[in-house]
Design an enzyme around this catalytic site. Structure first.
Site, short mmCIF file in Angstrom:
data_model
loop_
_atom_site.label_atom_id
_atom_site.label_comp_id
_atom_site.label_asym_id
_atom_site.label_seq_id
_atom_site.Cartn_x
_atom_site.Cartn_y
_atom_site.Cartn_z
N SER A 1 0.87 -1.19 0.00
CA SER A 1 0.00 0.00 0.00
C SER A 1 0.90 1.23 0.00
CB SER A 1 -0.85 -0.02 1.28
OG SER A 1 -1.50 1.22 1.49
N TYR B 1 -2.08 -1.44 10.46
CA TYR B 1 -2.15 -1.58 9.00
C TYR B 1 -0.84 -1.11 8.35
CZ TYR B 1 -4.11 -1.17 4.25
OH TYR B 1 -4.36 -1.30 2.91
P1 NAP Z 1 -11.81 -5.60 -0.28
O1 NAP Z 1 -12.67 -5.27 -1.44
O2 NAP Z 1 -12.34 -5.48 1.10
O3 NAP Z 1 -11.20 -7.06 -0.51
C1 NAP Z 1 -10.45 -7.70 0.47
C2 NAP Z 1 -10.43 -9.17 0.13
O4 NAP Z 1 -9.61 -9.84 1.10
C3 NAP Z 1 -11.80 -9.81 0.18
O5 NAP Z 1 -11.95 -10.67 -0.92
C4 NAP Z 1 -11.78 -10.61 1.48
O6 NAP Z 1 -12.61 -11.75 1.34
C5 NAP Z 1 -10.30 -10.99 1.54
N1 NAP Z 1 -9.88 -11.36 2.88
C6 NAP Z 1 -9.92 -10.63 4.02
N2 NAP Z 1 -9.47 -11.35 5.05
C7 NAP Z 1 -9.12 -12.57 4.56
C8 NAP Z 1 -8.60 -13.75 5.12
N3 NAP Z 1 -8.32 -13.85 6.43
N4 NAP Z 1 -8.37 -14.81 4.31
C9 NAP Z 1 -8.66 -14.74 2.99
N5 NAP Z 1 -9.15 -13.66 2.40
C10 NAP Z 1 -9.39 -12.58 3.18
O7 NAP Z 1 -10.52 -4.68 -0.29
P2 NAP Z 1 -9.51 -4.19 -1.42
O8 NAP Z 1 -9.48 -2.72 -1.31
O9 NAP Z 1 -9.75 -4.84 -2.73
O10 NAP Z 1 -8.15 -4.70 -0.77
C11 NAP Z 1 -7.31 -5.64 -1.36
C12 NAP Z 1 -5.92 -5.41 -0.87
O11 NAP Z 1 -5.48 -4.10 -1.28
C13 NAP Z 1 -5.76 -5.43 0.65
O12 NAP Z 1 -4.55 -6.08 0.99
C14 NAP Z 1 -5.69 -3.96 1.02
O13 NAP Z 1 -4.99 -3.74 2.21
C15 NAP Z 1 -4.95 -3.41 -0.18
N6 NAP Z 1 -5.09 -1.98 -0.41
C16 NAP Z 1 -6.30 -1.43 -0.65
C17 NAP Z 1 -6.39 -0.06 -0.87
C18 NAP Z 1 -7.71 0.63 -1.13
O14 NAP Z 1 -7.76 1.86 -1.11
N7 NAP Z 1 -8.78 -0.10 -1.42
C19 NAP Z 1 -5.24 0.73 -0.85
C20 NAP Z 1 -4.01 0.12 -0.61
C21 NAP Z 1 -3.94 -1.24 -0.39
P3 NAP Z 1 -13.33 -12.54 2.55
O15 NAP Z 1 -13.83 -11.50 3.50
O16 NAP Z 1 -14.37 -13.33 1.86
O17 NAP Z 1 -12.27 -13.42 3.14
#
Ligand code: NAP
Length: 252
Positions: free
Chosen positions: A143, A156
């Site tokens: 991130s 985080y």
């Molecule tokens: P999201 O839409 O909430 O997706 C997160 C995914 O992770 C979901 O599919 C969730 O599925 C899965 N997950 C959570 N806990 C888990 C576990 N214990 N085991 C397996 N799967 C798990 O969020 P996103 O924004 O796409 O985030 C994806 C990644 O990008 C994350 O690592 C996040 O930190 C990173 N990120 C996001 C942003 C942003 O602004 N959106 C910015 C920087 C980095 P289940 O709940 O079904 O397990």
């Protein structure tokens, strides 16, 4: 482009947001894709989207903070599609906003177990398989909070900084064995995770936009494009790198 024809890709957190967009992109480029996350309905929706577009995909219920689950996920991938060429270790959770002393131990453990230990567990199993395959490419989700401080989000931020450390170390360890390990560092991307952080507050969203010199939030497919490129042969000389896909956030 069909850069992944005949290849196998694994995406953790593929049931939502950035993971779903990346699973769709891998599949559109010819890969057979396995999606690993906890909620079967969400994972299966991604599978359905891929299959409706003519691609190949399967879901395997996985909690990445459980080593046995991750071992089973990688084994399922190999048993189903015959190997593992690309892995996107992307599953992640956010933490509630709180000053460092006010964060709870439960939050700290949860965030570290999913965002950091989950990536290590994933690499542990994937690298073994890729060595047996003769190579592969891994991208881990860090991130902008892996690059700079993020007040109110110490667990985080610590987890995402550490993901870059794991990435660089594994990249160096396997540089000569055909496995490239990189990371992606997204800015604020329009996903359910971001909705959770903003809690539907439009002023918060506007503030987040203002932090990005491009003047808007990112879209999941803009991260997917970078991830799939990093996993492709076009990035054959790129390893141990965390690529900022952040609308200029960290360039200021
Ligand atoms: P999201 O839409 O909430 O997706 C997160 C995914 O992770 C979901 O599919 C969730 O599925 C899965 N997950 C959570 N806990 C888990 C576990 N214990 N085991 C397996 N799967 C798990 O969020 P996103 O924004 O796409 O985030 C994806 C990644 O990008 C994350 O690592 C996040 O930190 C990173 N990120 C996001 C942003 C942003 O602004 N959106 C910015 C920087 C980095 P289940 O709940 O079904 O397990």
């Amino acid at each position: 482009m069909n850069r992944f024809e005949g290849k196998v890709a694994l995406v953790t957190g593929g049931g939502s947001g950035i993971g779903r967009a990346t699973a769709l992109k891998f599949a559109a480029e010819g890969a057979s894709v396995v999606i690993g996350n906890r909620k079967e309905k969400a994972g299966q929706e991604t599978v359905d989207l891929i299959q409706q577009a003519g691609g190949k995909a399967s879901f395997y219920r996985t909690d990445v903070s459980n080593l046995k689950d991750v071992q089973n996920l990688v084994q399922y991938t190999v048993d189903t599609y015959g190997g593992l060429d690309a892995a996107f270790n992307n599953a992640g959770v956010e933490d509630p906003q709180a000053m460092t002393p006010e964060q709870t131990e439960a939050t700290f453990d949860l965030v570290i177990n999913v965002n950091l230990k989950g990536v290590w567990y994933s690499m542990k199993c994937e690298i073994e398989q890729m060595l047996a395959n003769g190579g592969g490419a891994i991208v881990n989700t860090s991130s902008i909070a892996g690059v700079i401080g993020y007040p109110g989000h110490a667990p985080y931020t610590a987890s995402k900084h550490a993901v870059l450390g794991l990435t660089k170390t594994a990249a160096l360890e396997y540089a000569q064995q055909g496995i490239r390990v990189n990371a992606v560092c997204p800015g604020a991307i329009e996903t359910p995770l971001l909705d959770g952080l903003a809690e539907g507050d439009s002023a918060t969203i506007d503030y987040m936009k203002s932090l990005h010199p491009i003047g808007r939030l990112g879209k999941p497919h803009e991260i997917a494009n970078a991830v799939v490129w990093l996993c492709s042969d076009e990035a054959s000389f790129v390893l141990g790198h965390g690529i900022n896909v952040d609308g200029g956030f960290t360039a200021i």
